[in-house]
Design an enzyme around this catalytic site. Structure first.
Site, PDB file in Angstrom:
ATOM      1  N   SER A 289       0.449  45.158  22.718  1.00 59.70           N
ATOM      2  CA  SER A 289      -0.253  45.595  23.932  1.00 59.70           C
ATOM      3  C   SER A 289       0.494  46.676  24.699  1.00 59.70           C
ATOM      4  O   SER A 289      -0.119  47.471  25.407  1.00 59.70           O
ATOM      5  CB  SER A 289      -0.516  44.389  24.838  1.00 59.70           C
ATOM      6  OG  SER A 289       0.680  43.692  25.104  1.00 59.70           O
TER       7      SER A 289
ATOM      8  N   GLU B 295      -4.523  45.648  42.537  1.00 62.45           N
ATOM      9  CA  GLU B 295      -3.411  44.695  42.628  1.00 62.45           C
ATOM     10  C   GLU B 295      -2.484  44.982  41.447  1.00 62.45           C
ATOM     11  O   GLU B 295      -2.914  45.539  40.441  1.00 62.45           O
ATOM     12  CB  GLU B 295      -3.931  43.261  42.528  1.00 62.45           C
ATOM     13  CG  GLU B 295      -4.112  42.697  41.106  1.00 62.45           C
ATOM     14  CD  GLU B 295      -5.202  43.371  40.270  1.00 62.45           C
ATOM     15  OE1 GLU B 295      -6.074  44.044  40.861  1.00 62.45           O
ATOM     16  OE2 GLU B 295      -5.165  43.231  39.035  1.00 62.45           O
TER      17      GLU B 295
ATOM     18  N   LYS C  66      -3.583  49.060  29.376  1.00 59.73           N
ATOM     19  CA  LYS C  66      -4.233  48.991  30.690  1.00 59.73           C
ATOM     20  C   LYS C  66      -4.998  50.269  31.052  1.00 59.73           C
ATOM     21  O   LYS C  66      -5.990  50.220  31.757  1.00 59.73           O
ATOM     22  CB  LYS C  66      -3.195  48.674  31.772  1.00 59.73           C
ATOM     23  CG  LYS C  66      -2.638  47.264  31.616  1.00 59.73           C
ATOM     24  CD  LYS C  66      -2.365  46.621  32.935  1.00 59.73           C
ATOM     25  CE  LYS C  66      -2.115  45.124  32.810  1.00 59.73           C
ATOM     26  NZ  LYS C  66      -0.840  44.812  32.114  1.00 59.73           N
TER      27      LYS C  66
HETATM   28  C1  LIG Z   1      -0.538  43.480  31.777  1.00 56.19           C
HETATM   29  C2  LIG Z   1      -0.062  43.331  30.390  1.00 56.19           C
HETATM   30  C3  LIG Z   1      -0.431  42.224  29.591  1.00 56.19           C
HETATM   31  C4  LIG Z   1      -1.226  41.064  30.113  1.00 56.19           C
HETATM   32  O1  LIG Z   1      -2.506  41.361  30.551  1.00 56.19           O
HETATM   33  P1  LIG Z   1      -3.815  41.011  29.757  1.00 56.19           P
HETATM   34  O2  LIG Z   1      -4.893  41.324  30.712  1.00 56.19           O
HETATM   35  O3  LIG Z   1      -3.767  39.559  29.367  1.00 56.19           O
HETATM   36  O4  LIG Z   1      -3.848  41.886  28.554  1.00 56.19           O
HETATM   37  C5  LIG Z   1      -0.013  42.189  28.283  1.00 56.19           C
HETATM   38  N1  LIG Z   1       0.755  43.175  27.762  1.00 56.19           N
HETATM   39  C6  LIG Z   1       1.139  44.246  28.489  1.00 56.19           C
HETATM   40  C7  LIG Z   1       1.976  45.291  27.842  1.00 56.19           C
HETATM   41  C8  LIG Z   1       0.741  44.360  29.821  1.00 56.19           C
HETATM   42  O5  LIG Z   1       1.125  45.428  30.531  1.00 56.19           O
END
Ligand SMILES: *Cc1c(COP(=O)(O)O)cnc(C)c1O
Length: 401
Positions: free
Chosen positions: A378, A112, A90
Site C-alpha cells: 500500500s 482528518e 491514498k
Molecule cells: C493509510 C494507510 C493504510 C491504511 O488505510 P486503509 O484505508 O486501510 O488502506 C495502509 N497503508 C498505508 C501505506 C497507508 O498510508
C-alpha cells in the site's frame, strides 16, 4: 458483485448507513445525490484517468517477486502502490474526491489525518487544484509525525492540532466532522478511508477500485488469466483492501486475506485488531465494528503502525468478514517489523509498516506451488525507517538479518 456492494440506503448488510447530526443532513444528502452521476460521467472519468496516469504515475506495476515466491512456495505478485506520487494508495482517492468537490462547487477542503499520509495526499491535490486546505490532526500525531506536518505546511495547508481525547486519529475525525457542521455550505470533507457516513465508504472504494481493475488486465497479460488464487492486503479503515478486492468481491475462486494490526496481540489491551475485537457500534457516522467498552466508550487503538491506528473499520469489511468472505489475520508489531525486513532483504523493497502487516500474513498461510498470490504494497517505507531500525531487536526471534 451485488452481494457485497452498498445498498440504496447506504448499508452493507447491517453495517454502514449515515448517522450524522441534523445540521449535516443536507450536506450528506446532497453528496449522496451528487456522487454517482458525477463519478460515472464521461467527463469526470476522463479527468480522473488523465491525472492518475500523468500525475500519480499509474498504472502501478504488478511485480513478480521471485525470491519471496521461492520463500513461500507460491507465485507472488506485488501490486506496487508504494510507487505512486506521495508514496501510497491514498492519492487515488484524494484526486477523485477533489474533482467531485469542484464539480459540486465547493471552495474549501477539510480532511482528518493520523500518520499524516492522508493529510499529505489531500494537501497535494489542493495545491494541484488551487484550493484552500485545512487538516485536522491529533496533537500527539503532530508531534510523532513531524515530517508529514512540514510537508503539508509546505504544500500550503493549514494543520490544526486536535487536543481532545487521546489526541490521535479518532479525535481528528470527530473534529473534522465538527468543522463540517459549522461550514456545511462551502466545505467539502475529503475522507481518507472507507469509513464515515454513506456515501463515503462506497465513494472511497470506487476511487480505489482502480487497483483491482489494473490487477485484472495485468494478470491476464502475465499469466493468461485475470484472477489470482489469493489477494492479500493490510487493513486499517479499509481503503487499500477495498481497492484490491473490489472487482473480485463476489468471485469465489479468489480467496481474500486481510491483515489487521494486532499491536501486542489481539487478546491484549494494546491492539488495533478491530475485526477480531470490535463489537457493533456507531463511530464517525456509520455502524461498524468498533473497539469499545461495555458503556460504549471508544477504546484507544494501539499499533506500531500509525496508519492502522483506528478503533473502527469500514462497514464493507465488517460485512464481508462476518459473512466469511474474507479471512482476517491479526498481525502483531514484531511480526510486521520482520515482514518489513524480509521484503527489504529479499526484494529490495522497503514497505510502509502498514504494508508490512500484509507481508507478514504470508507466513500464516499454506500455499500450493502454483497458487497465484497478489499482495498490495500500500505504501513505501521511507517514513518508517526509524521505526524499523529502533525495533529491529523485536523481530530477532523470527530469523536473522
Ligand atoms: C493509510 C494507510 C493504510 C491504511 O488505510 P486503509 O484505508 O486501510 O488502506 C495502509 N497503508 C498505508 C501505506 C497507508 O498510508
Amino acid at each position: 458483485m451485488q452481494k457485497f456492494q452498498v445498498d440504496k440506503n447506504g448499508f452493507y448488510g447491517e453495517f454502514g448507513g449515515a448517522y450524522v447530526p441534523e445540521i449535516l443532513y443536507k450536506s450528506v444528502h446532497d453528496l449522496q445525490d451528487a456522487y454517482l452521476p458525477i463519478v460515472e460521467s464521461e467527463e469526470f472519468k476522463a479527468e480522473y484517468r488523465a491525472l492518475l496516469k500523468d500525475y500519480v504515475g499509474r498504472p502501478s506495476p504488478l511485480y513478480y517477486a521471485r525470491r519471496m515466491s521461492e520463500r513461500y512456495g507460491c507465485r507472488l505478485y506485488l501490486k506496487r502502490e508504494d510507487l505512486n506520487h506521495t508514496g501510497a494508495h491514498k492519492i487515488n482517492n484524494t484526486i477523485g474526491q477533489i474533482l467531485l468537490a469542484r464539480k459540486m462547487g465547493k471552495t474549501r477542503i477539510i480532511a482528518e489525518t493520523g500518520a499524516g499520509q492522508h493529510g499529505v495526499a489531500t494537501a497535494t491535490v489542493c495545491a494541484l487544484m488551487g484550493m484552500k486546505c485545512e487538516v485536522f490532526m491529533g496533537a500527539t500525531d503532530v508531534e510523532r509525525q513531524h515530517t508529514n506536518v512540514e510537508r503539508m505546511r509546505m504544500l500550503g495547508a493549514e494543520v490544526h492540532p486536535v487536543r481532545t481525547g487521546n489526541m490521535t486519529l479518532s479525535d481528528a475525525c470527530s473534529e473534522a466532522i465538527r468543522d463540517w457542521c459549522c461550514h456545511p455550505r462551502d466545505t467539502f470533507y475529503i475522507v481518507g478511508s472507507t469509513m464515515g457516513p454513506h456515501p463515503y465508504p462506497d465513494l472511497v472504494a470506487r476511487m480505489q477500485s482502480v487497483i483491482s481493475e489494473e490487477i485484472k488486465w495485468q494478470l491476464e497479460e502475465k499469466i493468461g488469466r485475470d484472477y489470482p488464487d489469493y489477494l492479500v492486503a493490510c487493513i486499517g479503515g479499509g481503503s487499500n483492501a477495498a481497492g484490491t478486492i473490489y472487482h473480485y468481491a463476489s468471485d469465489e475462486r479468489v480467496k481474500i486475506v486481510l491483515a489487521e494490526a494486532g499491536g501486542h496481540g489481539y487478546e491484549t489491551d494494546h491492539t488495533a485488531a478491530t475485526l477480531h475485537r470490535g463489537s457493533v457500534g456507531i463511530l464517525h457516522g456509520a455502524k461498524m465494528l468498533v473497539m469499545q467498552d461495555d458503556d460504549g466508550q471508544i477504546e484507544e487503538a494501539f499499533t506500531i503502525s500509525a496508519g492502522l491506528d483506528y478503533p473502527g473499520v469500514g462497514p464493507m469489511h465488517c460485512h464481508m468478514a462476518r459473512q466469511g468472505r474474507s479471512q482476517v489475520l491479526s498481525i502483531n508489531d514484531d511480526e510486521a517489523i520482520y515482514g518489513g525486513y524480509e521484503l527489504t532483504r529479499l526484494e529490495g523493497i522497503i514497505p510502509a509498516i502498514e504494508s508490512a502487516h500484509a507481508v507478514a500474513a504470508l507466513s500464516k498461510l499454506t500455499f500450493k506451488p502454483d497458487d497465484v498470490v497478489v499482495l498490495t504494497v500500500s505504501g513505501r517505507g521511507d517514513k518508517d525507517i526509524k521505526t524499523y531500525l529502533d525495533n529491529k531487536q523485536m523481530a530477532k526471534e523470527y530469523g536473522d538479518f
